[in-house]
Design a protein around this motif. Sequence first.
Motif, PDB file in Angstrom:
ATOM      1  N   LYS A   1       0.844  -1.196   0.000  1.00  0.00           N
ATOM      2  CA  LYS A   1       0.000   0.000   0.000  1.00  0.00           C
ATOM      3  C   LYS A   1       0.882   1.250   0.000  1.00  0.00           C
ATOM      4  N   VAL A   2       0.903   1.947  -1.137  1.00  0.00           N
ATOM      5  CA  VAL A   2       1.675   3.179  -1.271  1.00  0.00           C
ATOM      6  C   VAL A   2       0.840   4.331  -0.738  1.00  0.00           C
ATOM      7  N   ALA A   3       1.371   5.030   0.259  1.00  0.00           N
ATOM      8  CA  ALA A   3       0.676   6.185   0.825  1.00  0.00           C
ATOM      9  C   ALA A   3       1.021   7.455   0.053  1.00  0.00           C
ATOM     10  N   HIS A   4       2.285   7.591  -0.339  1.00  0.00           N
ATOM     11  CA  HIS A   4       2.741   8.779  -1.055  1.00  0.00           C
ATOM     12  C   HIS A   4       3.850   8.381  -2.021  1.00  0.00           C
ATOM     13  N   SER A   5       3.885   9.069  -3.145  1.00  0.00           N
ATOM     14  CA  SER A   5       5.005   8.909  -4.064  1.00  0.00           C
ATOM     15  C   SER A   5       5.477  10.301  -4.454  1.00  0.00           C
ATOM     16  N   PHE A   6       6.788  10.455  -4.521  1.00  0.00           N
ATOM     17  CA  PHE A   6       7.389  11.750  -4.783  1.00  0.00           C
ATOM     18  C   PHE A   6       8.336  11.674  -5.971  1.00  0.00           C
ATOM     19  N   VAL A   7       8.384  12.761  -6.710  1.00  0.00           N
ATOM     20  CA  VAL A   7       9.342  12.923  -7.805  1.00  0.00           C
ATOM     21  C   VAL A   7       9.972  14.297  -7.641  1.00  0.00           C
ATOM     22  N   LYS A   8      11.035  14.534  -8.397  1.00  0.00           N
ATOM     23  CA  LYS A   8      11.685  15.841  -8.341  1.00  0.00           C
ATOM     24  C   LYS A   8      11.449  16.578  -9.645  1.00  0.00           C
ATOM     25  N   ASP A   9      11.278  17.886  -9.518  1.00  0.00           N
ATOM     26  CA  ASP A   9      11.161  18.734 -10.686  1.00  0.00           C
ATOM     27  C   ASP A   9      12.495  18.724 -11.425  1.00  0.00           C
ATOM     28  N   TYR A  10      12.444  18.511 -12.721  1.00  0.00           N
ATOM     29  CA  TYR A  10      13.647  18.412 -13.540  1.00  0.00           C
ATOM     30  C   TYR A  10      14.475  19.694 -13.479  1.00  0.00           C
ATOM     31  N   ASP A  11      13.814  20.840 -13.408  1.00  0.00           N
ATOM     32  CA  ASP A  11      14.526  22.118 -13.411  1.00  0.00           C
ATOM     33  C   ASP A  11      15.034  22.514 -12.028  1.00  0.00           C
ATOM     34  N   SER A  12      14.174  22.499 -11.033  1.00  0.00           N
ATOM     35  CA  SER A  12      14.543  23.010  -9.702  1.00  0.00           C
ATOM     36  C   SER A  12      15.086  21.942  -8.761  1.00  0.00           C
ATOM     37  N   LYS A  13      14.856  20.682  -9.073  1.00  0.00           N
ATOM     38  CA  LYS A  13      15.223  19.545  -8.223  1.00  0.00           C
ATOM     39  C   LYS A  13      14.460  19.529  -6.898  1.00  0.00           C
ATOM     40  N   GLU A  14      13.340  20.242  -6.837  1.00  0.00           N
ATOM     41  CA  GLU A  14      12.499  20.269  -5.642  1.00  0.00           C
ATOM     42  C   GLU A  14      11.530  19.085  -5.666  1.00  0.00           C
ATOM     43  N   TRP A  15      11.274  18.513  -4.479  1.00  0.00           N
ATOM     44  CA  TRP A  15      10.338  17.402  -4.364  1.00  0.00           C
ATOM     45  C   TRP A  15       8.906  17.877  -4.579  1.00  0.00           C
ATOM     46  N   MET A  16       8.085  16.980  -5.113  1.00  0.00           N
ATOM     47  CA  MET A  16       6.642  17.213  -5.228  1.00  0.00           C
ATOM     48  C   MET A  16       5.953  15.849  -5.226  1.00  0.00           C
ATOM     49  N   GLU A  17       4.684  15.863  -4.878  1.00  0.00           N
ATOM     50  CA  GLU A  17       3.902  14.626  -4.930  1.00  0.00           C
ATOM     51  C   GLU A  17       3.800  14.208  -6.395  1.00  0.00           C
ATOM     52  N   ALA A  18       4.009  12.939  -6.672  1.00  0.00           N
ATOM     53  CA  ALA A  18       4.013  12.444  -8.052  1.00  0.00           C
ATOM     54  C   ALA A  18       2.680  12.700  -8.753  1.00  0.00           C
ATOM     55  N   ASP A  19       1.587  12.652  -8.011  1.00  0.00           N
ATOM     56  CA  ASP A  19       0.278  12.830  -8.653  1.00  0.00           C
ATOM     57  C   ASP A  19      -0.030  14.279  -9.028  1.00  0.00           C
ATOM     58  N   THR A  20       0.816  15.220  -8.633  1.00  0.00           N
ATOM     59  CA  THR A  20       0.611  16.619  -9.002  1.00  0.00           C
ATOM     60  C   THR A  20       1.532  17.055 -10.148  1.00  0.00           C
ATOM     61  N   ALA A  21       2.470  16.221 -10.513  1.00  0.00           N
ATOM     62  CA  ALA A  21       3.473  16.584 -11.530  1.00  0.00           C
ATOM     63  C   ALA A  21       2.961  16.339 -12.949  1.00  0.00           C
ATOM     64  N   SER A  22       3.661  16.955 -13.897  1.00  0.00           N
ATOM     65  CA  SER A  22       3.477  16.669 -15.322  1.00  0.00           C
ATOM     66  C   SER A  22       4.773  16.014 -15.795  1.00  0.00           C
ATOM     67  N   TYR A  23       4.673  15.181 -16.807  1.00  0.00           N
ATOM     68  CA  TYR A  23       5.813  14.373 -17.218  1.00  0.00           C
ATOM     69  C   TYR A  23       6.068  14.512 -18.715  1.00  0.00           C
TER      70      TYR A  23
END
Length: 182
Positions: free
Chosen positions: A82-104
């Motif tokens: 059970k995944v509660a949260h998944s995070f990715v980093k913005d390619y430009d800023s390297k800041e973390w964000m929730e994966a479900d809010t990002a664009s790819y």
Amino acid sequence: MKHKFLKINLLAVLSLIVIAACSKKDVKPAAINEKTDKCEICHMAVKDNEFATEIMLENGKTMVFDDIGCMYKWMQENTDKKVAHSFVKDYDSKEWMEADTASYVYDKPIKTPMAYNVISFTDKKAAQSFIDQHGGSLLTYEKLEHHSWERNEEMIKEMKEKMKMHDGGDGMEMEHSEESHK
């Protein structure tokens, strides 16, 4: 008496909703330790860079990955977790964000650590700007589930050749260099 009981139950439910809403906002990914953190799939060192991803399970366990493709491969292989949260980093800023809010953005020439060729952006506008300059196709979080997650075999071959030159020819030790990321 019934009204008092209903009020207490209503307050309890509202309190749980507020707590749940606040806890989602307060969840942050764990800091990456480049000296010790290894990708759960490929066991390569994870750099604290624009390709790092992270999963937090409902039980609190955190896992890091060196490429978003590795994260998705893990999720596909561990559907019982059970995944509660998944995070990715913005390619430009390297800041973390929730994966479900990002664009790819996916494009075969994009170099990523494990050659899955997908990068993440804070928003659709930033992703589209990258596409306008470099090419590629826009993916939403929902589309990632249906993405093929095939590795770029040409890129893998190129990385292996670089490894052979770097480690004396046996190809046993793989190192992430800045050159292989861009």
